[in-house]
Design an enzyme around this catalytic site. Structure first.
Site, short mmCIF file in Angstrom:
data_model
loop_
_atom_site.label_atom_id
_atom_site.label_comp_id
_atom_site.label_asym_id
_atom_site.label_seq_id
_atom_site.Cartn_x
_atom_site.Cartn_y
_atom_site.Cartn_z
CB ALA A 15 38.44 42.38 56.98
CB VAL A 66 33.35 39.38 47.33
CG1 VAL A 66 33.82 39.87 48.61
CG2 VAL A 66 34.51 39.24 46.41
CB SER A 145 43.70 50.62 42.67
OG SER A 145 44.88 50.83 42.39
CE1 TYR A 158 43.64 45.37 42.04
CE2 TYR A 158 44.88 47.43 41.18
CZ TYR A 158 44.37 46.76 42.44
OH TYR A 158 44.36 47.12 43.63
N1 NAP Z 1 48.45 47.14 48.57
C1 NAP Z 1 48.41 47.99 47.64
O1 NAP Z 1 49.29 48.37 47.22
C2 NAP Z 1 47.12 48.37 47.15
C3 NAP Z 1 46.99 49.41 46.41
C4 NAP Z 1 45.86 49.93 45.89
C5 NAP Z 1 44.31 49.23 45.98
N2 NAP Z 1 44.54 48.33 46.79
C6 NAP Z 1 43.38 47.55 47.17
O2 NAP Z 1 43.08 47.40 48.56
C7 NAP Z 1 42.39 46.22 48.91
C8 NAP Z 1 43.21 45.30 49.91
O3 NAP Z 1 44.28 44.86 49.20
P1 NAP Z 1 45.58 44.27 50.19
O4 NAP Z 1 46.80 45.11 49.60
O5 NAP Z 1 45.42 44.39 51.42
O6 NAP Z 1 45.62 42.82 49.39
P2 NAP Z 1 45.90 41.50 50.24
O7 NAP Z 1 46.83 41.41 51.35
O8 NAP Z 1 46.28 40.53 48.85
O9 NAP Z 1 44.32 41.08 50.71
C9 NAP Z 1 43.32 40.85 49.78
C10 NAP Z 1 42.22 40.21 50.38
O10 NAP Z 1 40.98 39.88 49.42
C11 NAP Z 1 40.67 38.76 49.61
N3 NAP Z 1 39.88 37.96 48.53
C12 NAP Z 1 40.31 37.90 47.21
N4 NAP Z 1 39.47 37.12 46.50
C13 NAP Z 1 38.53 37.24 47.22
C14 NAP Z 1 36.81 36.73 47.21
N5 NAP Z 1 36.57 36.39 46.21
N6 NAP Z 1 36.26 36.83 48.24
C15 NAP Z 1 36.43 37.25 49.25
N7 NAP Z 1 37.62 37.84 49.42
C16 NAP Z 1 38.62 37.96 48.77
C17 NAP Z 1 41.80 37.95 50.10
O11 NAP Z 1 41.47 36.64 50.64
P3 NAP Z 1 41.73 35.42 50.05
O12 NAP Z 1 43.28 35.02 50.73
O13 NAP Z 1 40.85 34.40 50.19
O14 NAP Z 1 42.21 35.38 48.42
C18 NAP Z 1 42.42 38.96 51.12
O15 NAP Z 1 41.80 38.64 52.48
C19 NAP Z 1 42.26 45.65 47.43
O16 NAP Z 1 40.90 45.91 47.17
C20 NAP Z 1 43.41 46.02 46.43
O17 NAP Z 1 43.00 45.99 45.32
C21 NAP Z 1 45.71 47.81 47.40
#
Ligand code: NAP
Length: 255
Positions: A15, A66, A145, A158
């Protein structure tokens, strides 16, 4: 300021930025006390927590990797200690790497499944006693997703992990409805975040805007509103559901 979540405590993984930060902010604005889970993004998480507390809202940054069971258990314990309970879990942390199927490294496959599926599993298991105690206020919201529903040609592991997360959602919804909690998934379409910027080229973005029925890329706030709906009393009779927030892609554009 709304108080529809007053008295509830939430933990949101990943977050410190993007969709997770949007959800944490929205739940706090609705009156919840929010634990802002971060792995590498301590600065982002602490800045967000400071921002929210400066306006009289309740939030704190909590370290959370996580895939690491000890870290998960510590984050849950820190949330309960800080806020006196835990009512809402949002499994938001996610990992995506776009590689041709033929080139996927098995290590990367495992890491994708670990972040996107093992992580939610560990967190759901760790929060269970607290969500059971929360009764009809207990909520799990899993960020899946559209790839989890339609498959994904550019990020196969993914898509597989996000499909499995939908299955986990439905299993837990069935298992724990008797305890009063609801378990739902949100399936975002393309949302403007760092994850999207890292994998979508400007040409693909332009094509997506043309293809999405509502002709827009979504914003983290769009997912945050959906999460609030599911987290609050508004979502009390919804469980085992996958909520599409994707500009209408599921009704038949060419993506
Ligand atoms: N953006 C889109 O178009 C989209 C579409 C469909 C679904 N989603 C889903 O929405 C969610 C958020 O995506 P977002 O677009 O906001 O991505 P983002 O900006 O890349 O953020 C991802 C977050 O997940 C964290 N994370 C990754 N590995 C982790 C771990 N092992 N433990 C704890 N935190 C971890 C990252 O922290 P670190 O920097 O530490 O890695 C970051 O805070 C994800 O589940 C993604 O699959 C996104």
């Amino acid at each position: 300021m709304s108080t529809i979540l007053a008295g509830s405590a939430a933990l949101v993984s990943g977050a410190d930025r993007g969709i997770g930060a949007g959800i944490a902010r929205r739940l706090a604005e609705a009156g919840a006390s929010v634990a802002i889970g971060y792995r590498r993004g301590r600065d982002g998480a602490e800045t967000l927590a400071a921002d929210l507390t400066a306006t009289g809202l309740s939030a704190r940054a909590v370290p959370l990797d996580v895939v690491d069971r000890a870290s998960v258990q510590a984050a849950v314990a820190a949330t309960v200690e800080a806020f006196g309970g835990l009512h809402i879990l949002v499994n938001n942390a996610g990992y995506l790497n776009r590689v041709d199927f033929a080139e996927i490294d098995p290590e990367d496959w495992d890491h994708t499944l670990a972040v996107n599926l093992r992580g939610p599993f560990l967190l759901c298991q760790a929060v269970l006693p607290h969500l059971k105690a929360a009764g009809r206020r207990g909520r799990i919201i899993n960020i899946s997703s559209m790839g989890g529903q339609f498959g994904g040609t550019k990020a196969v592991p993914y898509a597989a992990s996000k499909a499995a997360l939908i299955s986990l959602t439905k299993s837990l919804a069935r298992l724990y409805a008797g305890d009063g909690m609801t378990v739902n998934a949100i399936a975002p379409g393309l949302i403007r975040t760092e994850m999207m910027a890292a994998v979508v080229t400007p040409e693909e973005e332009a094509q997506a805007i043309a293809d999405v029925p509502l002709h827009e890329i979504g914003l983290p706030g769009d997912i945050a509103e959906a999460a609030l709906y599911l987290a609050a009393e508004s979502g009390r009779y919804v469980t085992g559901h996958v909520l599409n927030v994707n500009g209408g892609i599921h009704i038949g554009a060419g993506m």
